[in-house]
Design an enzyme around this catalytic site. Sequence first.
Site, mmCIF file in Angstrom:
data_model
loop_
_atom_site.group_PDB
_atom_site.id
_atom_site.type_symbol
_atom_site.label_atom_id
_atom_site.label_comp_id
_atom_site.label_asym_id
_atom_site.label_seq_id
_atom_site.Cartn_x
_atom_site.Cartn_y
_atom_site.Cartn_z
ATOM 1 N N ALA A 111 0.793 -1.031 0.139
ATOM 2 C CA ALA A 111 0.088 -0.247 -0.052
ATOM 3 C C ALA A 111 0.904 1.126 0.099
ATOM 4 C CB ALA A 111 -1.072 -0.062 1.366
ATOM 5 N N LEU A 112 1.709 1.373 -0.936
ATOM 6 C CA LEU A 112 2.904 2.265 -0.902
ATOM 7 C C LEU A 112 2.331 3.771 -0.968
ATOM 8 C CD1 LEU A 112 5.632 0.403 -2.935
ATOM 9 C CD2 LEU A 112 5.329 0.395 -0.664
ATOM 10 N N HIS A 113 2.679 4.533 -0.481
ATOM 11 C CA HIS A 113 2.616 6.050 -0.583
ATOM 12 C C HIS A 113 3.883 6.792 -0.652
ATOM 13 C CE1 HIS A 113 3.606 6.209 3.573
ATOM 14 N NE2 HIS A 113 2.784 5.437 3.864
ATOM 15 N N HIS A 147 6.574 6.031 1.931
ATOM 16 C CA HIS A 147 7.496 4.793 1.378
ATOM 17 C C HIS A 147 8.463 5.124 0.159
ATOM 18 C CE1 HIS A 147 3.946 2.566 2.702
ATOM 19 N NE2 HIS A 147 4.807 2.060 3.394
ATOM 20 N N GLN A 157 2.863 -9.027 13.078
ATOM 21 C CA GLN A 157 2.712 -7.361 13.422
ATOM 22 C C GLN A 157 1.339 -7.111 14.049
ATOM 23 O OE1 GLN A 157 5.809 -6.353 10.417
ATOM 24 N NE2 GLN A 157 4.760 -4.677 11.146
ATOM 25 N N GLY A 217 11.125 4.884 7.971
ATOM 26 C CA GLY A 217 10.608 5.987 8.231
ATOM 27 C C GLY A 217 10.811 6.585 9.722
ATOM 28 N N LYS A 274 8.498 8.226 10.933
ATOM 29 C CA LYS A 274 7.100 8.058 11.506
ATOM 30 C C LYS A 274 7.102 7.042 12.636
ATOM 31 C CE LYS A 274 3.338 6.405 9.641
ATOM 32 N NZ LYS A 274 2.736 5.574 10.725
ATOM 33 N N MET A 287 1.930 10.521 6.510
ATOM 34 C CA MET A 287 1.452 9.717 5.427
ATOM 35 C C MET A 287 1.452 8.179 6.132
ATOM 36 S SD MET A 287 2.711 10.871 1.635
ATOM 37 C CE MET A 287 2.317 12.465 1.008
ATOM 38 N N SER A 288 0.452 7.155 5.875
ATOM 39 C CA SER A 288 0.382 6.045 6.437
ATOM 40 C C SER A 288 -0.425 5.300 5.394
ATOM 41 C CB SER A 288 -0.132 6.200 7.747
ATOM 42 O OG SER A 288 -0.256 4.925 8.132
#
Length: 282
Positions: free
Chosen positions: A34-36, A39, A63, A149, A151, A186-187
């Site tokens: 689900a790349l944004h 990433h 996870q 990242g 984040k 972003m996530s």
Amino acid sequence: MTAPILRSVADLRAATAPWRREGQRIGIVPTMGALHDGHLSLVAAAKEKCERVIVTIFVNPRQFSTPEDLANYPRTEHADAAKLARFNVDAIYVPDGDQMYPAGFSTNVTVSDLTDVMDGIHRPGHFAGVATVVAKLFAQSSATDAFFGEKDFQQLQVVRRMARDLDIPITVHGCPTIREIDGLAMSSRNLLLSDRARTVAPALIDQMEAMADAVAAGRDPAAAQSDSIAALLRAGFTGVDYFEIRANDDLSLLTSPTRPARLFAAAWLAGVRLIDNIPVQT
């Protein structure tokens, strides 16, 4: 150019063997897909530092705290491959489940101390799942550099400690958080927000910045924290797991930022858990 998609350890090692023989730096960007643009910024950083780049896509079941969360996680392999095409990465590693956890798999990698706070409390077993899968990806790829990242700052520190403690010869790079125009970090989970919830979501970074500014101006951190949490709940958030200042290095709780520190937050909005962190002035 679309990179080859590799699905087995054998294929990955066959691809990386000549790179290793030539002494090339191999960068790995572990993702769950689900790349944004967040990433993709990691991919760009890897391309700058390494001759070869591997992006991994694996929705790691270890996870997730609940089967529902695992089932709801976005899976967009074809779209992800298309986004990576312009970066000319050398391989996309999308391992089948049995490549990561074959029958009889019984090993867990755990990192203590750093995982005893924040998401380690609210997501039991999460960081053992992260450390185990990342250790396997490092071993399978023989990468020299890895890119994560900021984040997920707690995750970044856990991976760094794991690699150090296990003597894995890899450099773990932390890359800045990439944000939407309205400030929301972003996530992939942002895709799960309804349109209405998405308009409320930036309140999280707004209140984090409000608390950080208040503390920098000399206000009592506990009072600033209380005000920010109350403001989030008024805005429509349904719960706050944590909203606190912790040291960068060991993630110890600080009553005030007397050494390099960050403000960490995790809050629930419309059934979606959002996390973020920002530096605070010392």
